[in-house]
Write an enzyme that holds these catalytic residues in place. Structure first.
Site, short mmCIF file in Angstrom:
data_model
loop_
_atom_site.label_atom_id
_atom_site.label_comp_id
_atom_site.label_asym_id
_atom_site.label_seq_id
_atom_site.Cartn_x
_atom_site.Cartn_y
_atom_site.Cartn_z
N SER A 38 -3.89 -0.63 9.28
CA SER A 38 -4.77 -1.65 8.72
C SER A 38 -4.16 -3.04 8.88
CB SER A 38 -5.07 -1.31 7.25
OG SER A 38 -6.22 -1.98 6.79
N ASP A 148 -10.30 2.84 9.12
CA ASP A 148 -8.98 2.43 8.64
C ASP A 148 -7.98 3.60 8.58
OD1 ASP A 148 -6.87 1.67 6.57
OD2 ASP A 148 -8.03 -0.19 6.68
#
Length: 274
Positions: A38, A148
């Site tokens: 991320s 993610d």
């Protein structure tokens, strides 16, 4: 100078502290590999291609209207605009051609497993790694839906375990709450205060619900996965220093990263790790 593998966790805007961590670590170590999830993948990729300093200058110069340009109706972050700007700052790269070995970790919803990007287009990989569900659109590659990396692995130590480095240093953005005060200029503090007054009028209720949901999910996942692979040194950033969407706090978060890295390195010296 010792060689290190660096692991950067996800955590939204708290990931700006990674910039301060890296700046401090580079005074003492050579970074030879980076793994990130991320926002950790975003900052790690910028360091791996040698453009982190340019990115830092840009985020330090942003005002409220600049940040607001990266939102689209109804008050949702636009990942396409964000990565267009990042590519404008950094340029295009293939992961396998970077001067520092780099891994971006994403989650494959189709196969229900984590994916390690270690070759191919850098920013496509990072965009997939940072596609927070409900905040950014997923990235579709060859029919596979990628989101993610923090959905399955917030602090990806495993990709650097086999690297030829002296130490593995990881940055954990989910530390226990702690009150921290760092020195930032009066002008920056005034600007940040103004940001928060305006920001909260737009986002407080809506974004706090999302923030609490995301942080709870990530924190639980982090607790379960953290014990699998332990780094040699772990730099812990308190979770309460910023919400995931507090991108206006870059100057303060960078300083927090520097401050906590200095403290952790001092502890490591006492343990004869460095």
């Amino acid at each position: 100078m010792k060689k290190i593998s660096l692991v950067l966790s996800g955590g939204g805007a708290r990931g700006y502290s990674h910039i301060g961590v890296i700046k401090e670590l580079k005074k003492y170590f050579e970074i030879v590999s980076i793994s990130g999830t991320s926002m950790g993948a975003v900052i790690g990729a910028l360091e791996a291609c040698g453009k982190l300093e340019e990115y830092e200058k840009w985020v330090m110069s942003l005002d409220f209207l600049d940040i607001f340009k990266f939102y689209k109706p109804p008050l949702k972050l636009d990942s396409d605009k964000i990565f267009t700007k990042i590519k404008e700052i950094a340029g295009d790269y293939k992961i396998e051609e970077l001067p520092i070995k780099f891994t971006a970790v994403a989650t494959d919803l189709s196969k229900k497993k984590e994916i390690w990007f270690q070759k191919g287009d850098l920013w496509t990989a990072v965009k997939a790694s940072s596609a927070i569900p409900g905040v950014f659109e997923p990235v579709v590659i060859n029919g596979r839906i990628l989101v993610d990396g923090g959905v399955l692995n917030l602090m990806p130590v495993a990709p650097v375990m086999s690297d030829f480095s002296d130490l593995i240093i990881a940055v954990n953005l989910y530390g226990k709450e702690e009150e921290l005060k760092v020195n930032i200029s009066k002008d920056i503090k005034k600007k940040q205060t103004l940001f928060e007054e305006v920001w909260n009028k737009f986002f407080e209720f809506k974004e706090n619900v999302i923030n609490e949901s995301i942080d709870l999910m990530m924190e639980v996942i982090f607790r379960y996965r953290r014990a699998e692979y332990m780094p040699d040194i772990e730099i812990v950033i308190p979770q309460n220093v910023a919400n995931w969407y507090d991108f206006h706090k870059a100057p303060e978060l960078i300083e927090i990263g520097k401050y906590l890295t200095k403290k952790e390195l001092e502890k490591a010296r006492k343990r004869n790790l460095i």
